[in-house]
Design an enzyme around this catalytic site. Structure first.
Site, mmCIF file in Angstrom:
data_model
loop_
_atom_site.group_PDB
_atom_site.id
_atom_site.type_symbol
_atom_site.label_atom_id
_atom_site.label_comp_id
_atom_site.label_asym_id
_atom_site.label_seq_id
_atom_site.Cartn_x
_atom_site.Cartn_y
_atom_site.Cartn_z
ATOM 1 N N ARG A 86 0.831 -1.212 0.000
ATOM 2 C CA ARG A 86 0.000 0.000 0.000
ATOM 3 C C ARG A 86 0.860 1.255 0.000
ATOM 4 O O ARG A 86 0.527 2.271 0.609
ATOM 5 C CB ARG A 86 -0.962 0.027 1.197
ATOM 6 C CG ARG A 86 -1.780 -1.227 1.407
ATOM 7 C CD ARG A 86 -2.674 -1.541 0.237
ATOM 8 N NE ARG A 86 -3.710 -0.532 0.042
ATOM 9 C CZ ARG A 86 -4.596 -0.556 -0.955
ATOM 10 N NH1 ARG A 86 -4.528 -1.525 -1.875
ATOM 11 N NH2 ARG A 86 -5.510 0.373 -1.058
ATOM 12 N N SER A 113 9.786 9.673 0.667
ATOM 13 C CA SER A 113 9.054 9.430 -0.578
ATOM 14 C C SER A 113 9.010 10.660 -1.471
ATOM 15 O O SER A 113 9.063 10.565 -2.698
ATOM 16 C CB SER A 113 7.623 8.975 -0.261
ATOM 17 O OG SER A 113 7.628 7.755 0.445
ATOM 18 N N HIS A 160 -19.337 45.994 -28.056
ATOM 19 C CA HIS A 160 -20.621 45.471 -27.563
ATOM 20 C C HIS A 160 -21.277 44.568 -28.618
ATOM 21 O O HIS A 160 -22.488 44.370 -28.588
ATOM 22 C CB HIS A 160 -21.572 46.599 -27.163
ATOM 23 C CG HIS A 160 -20.939 47.669 -26.337
ATOM 24 N ND1 HIS A 160 -20.835 47.586 -24.960
ATOM 25 C CD2 HIS A 160 -20.330 48.829 -26.678
ATOM 26 C CE1 HIS A 160 -20.214 48.657 -24.490
ATOM 27 N NE2 HIS A 160 -19.884 49.420 -25.521
ATOM 28 N N SER A 290 -22.812 18.811 -40.308
ATOM 29 C CA SER A 290 -24.001 18.415 -39.553
ATOM 30 C C SER A 290 -24.575 17.149 -40.145
ATOM 31 O O SER A 290 -24.607 16.980 -41.367
ATOM 32 C CB SER A 290 -25.053 19.538 -39.606
ATOM 33 O OG SER A 290 -26.307 19.079 -39.131
#
EC number: 4.3.2.2
Length: 485
Positions: A86, A113, A160, A290
């Site tokens: 583990r 580690s 805008h 499409s």
């Protein structure tokens, strides 16, 4: 041809599309298990070599044995060891020791580690930047060529998303390039700011190495310097906990998220321009836009960039939250999260850069469509020029203003209520009041006279800022790139 058992097994499991569908082989390898664990072994070798050079009892034979087995990784054995222990690092220590029996006693000597884990991550992050930077430079180069080609082509500007003063196609592209040049600089800085974790021990105090060298601080410092240099870094962090500070990951993913924002903006602009039919991304001969509408030419490359860029931008939240909850010298709740977000950020950035390069190498401009749109809007924009010309010809500004106000509203009604073309100029030509300037109308409506210094700005920007920034990448500009799936 029937699929094999292994292929069927692969098809029955989820695979990240970042790797299986999109990312380059180079970036996929950079975050692969082989790169990761091969780097662990090299780090163990660097540590042993440095410890030997500083007087620890490590033999040439042990070093040679480690060198001979750097890529001889038994992944099946490592997986079995990890299942039993583990612990991934100890599983690979045992696996490496199995093929290096003479060196087994000194592998990982004095280390924790994070010596292999964090240092490998830093190497992978550095190498990831080194893969991304030439790709980003190529995109900038392709867009710079495009901007130069269309530096003088007038086009309707938008603020805008409403018609505004004219700009040029090349000048608009320079807005994209400027953002990407900032990203190039940011990625270079983030890469160059990376330091090595180095040889720091379990809580960053280097206590285990100080014990190995019997209290000799200078040897411990030299050990840190030697390993850092062997790994290709100029500097190591002087202060760490068990890990390097997780704020480093924030810095790394911040610049990648910022790159994502730049590319999302660029590709959104391209998608909007595709709708206007002014500019389109490449569309291949047999490509289908499409399944239901055969005529469609969807900007799928730009849509892919936007989709993945959004993912890239969200990943910054992971290291932000991880860094905020690292208790004292470290806590392990960073590990699983970092396995995902660091790799995905680089893989995603790699994909969108490759896709944007493909887009930028095949952008199609439709000057006639651009010209038609200018003709629809320019008459209104030319009203101030017309007033000035009339005043110079002896007219009264207020009288001229009122005449133009009435004619422009009539023309606007034709466009908006009747769906007709803008006939403002025709109305001006038909009105005797404007007869003193009728011969000037054509020159007053020349689109190039409405673009200001846009062409000159393009030339100056490309020459003084863009081309110099690309010099370090000239040898890596390469040819065109083919689109992934």
């Amino acid at each position: 041809m029937a699929t094999t058992g292994a292929e069927e097994d692969a098809l029955a499991r989820y695979r990240s599309p970042l790797v299986s569908r999109y990312a380059s082989a180079e970036m996929g390898f950079n975050f692969s298990e082989r790169k990761k664990f091969g780097t662990w072994r090299r780090l163990w070798l660097y540590l042993a070599q440095a410890e030997k050079s500083l007087g620890l009892p490590i033999t040439d034979e042990q070093i040679q044995e480690m060198e001979a087995n750097l890529d001889n990784i038994d992944f099946k054995m490592a997986a079995e060891e990890e299942k039993k222990l583990r612990h991934d690092v100890m599983a690979h220590v045992h696996t490496f020791a199995h093929c290096c029996p003479k060196a087994a006693a000194i592998i990982h000597l004095g280390a924790t580690s994070c010596y292999v884990g964090d240092n490998t991550d830093l190497i992978v992050l550095r190498d990831g930047f080194n893969l991304l930077l030439p790709k980003l430079a190529r995109v900038i180069s392709r867009l710079a060529d495009f901007a130069e080609k269309y530096a003088d082509l007038p086009t309707l500007g938008f603020t805008h998303y409403q018609p505004a003063q004219l700009t040029t196609v090349g000048k608009r592209c320079c807005l994209w390039i400027q953002d990407l040049c900032m990203d190039l600089q940011n990625l270079e800085r983030a890469r160059d700011d990376l330091r090595f974790r180095g040889v720091k021990g379990t809580t960053g105090t280097q206590a285990s190495f100080l014990q190995l060298f019997e209290g000799d601080h200078s040897k411990v410092e030299e050990l840190d310097r030697l390993v850092t240099a062997k790994a290709g870094f100029k500097r190591a962090y002087i202060v760490t906990g068990q890990t390097y500070s997780r704020k480093v990951d924030i810095e790394v993913l911040s610049v990648l998220a910022s790159l994502g924002a730049s590319i999302h903006k660029i590709c959104t602009d391209i998608r909007l321009l595709a709708n206007l039919k002014e500019i389109e991304e490449p569309f291949e001969k047999d490509q289908i836009g499409s399944s239901a509408m055969p005529y469609k030419r969807n900007p799928m490359r730009s849509e892919r960039c936007c989709s993945l860029a959004r993912h890239l931008m969200t990943l910054i939240l992971d290291p932000l939250q991880t860094a905020s909850v690292q208790w004292f010298e470290r806590t392990l709740d960073d590990s699983a999260n970092r396995r995902v977000c660091l790799a995905e950020a680089f893989l995603t950035a790699d994909i969108i850069l490759s896709t944007l390069q493909n887009i930028s190498e095949g952008l199609v401009v439709y000057p006639k469509v651009i010209e038609r749109r200018i003709r629809q809007e320019l008459p209104f924009m030319a009203t101030e020029n017309i007033i000035m010309a009339m005043v110079k010809a002896g007219g009264n500004r207020q009288d001229c203003h009122e005449k133009i106000r009435v004619l422009s509203q009539q023309a606007a009604a034709v466009v908006k209520q009747e769906g007709g073309d803008n006939d403002f100029i025709a109305r001006v030509r038909a009105d005797p009041y404007f007869s003193p300037i009728h011969k000037q109308l054509e020159s007053l409506l020349d689109p190039s006279s409405f673009t200001g210094r846009a062409p000159q700005q393009v030339t100056k920007f490309l020459k003084e800022e863009v081309r110099p920034a690309l010099i370090p990448y000239q040898s890596k500009m390469g040819g065109k790139i083919e689109l992934a799936l």
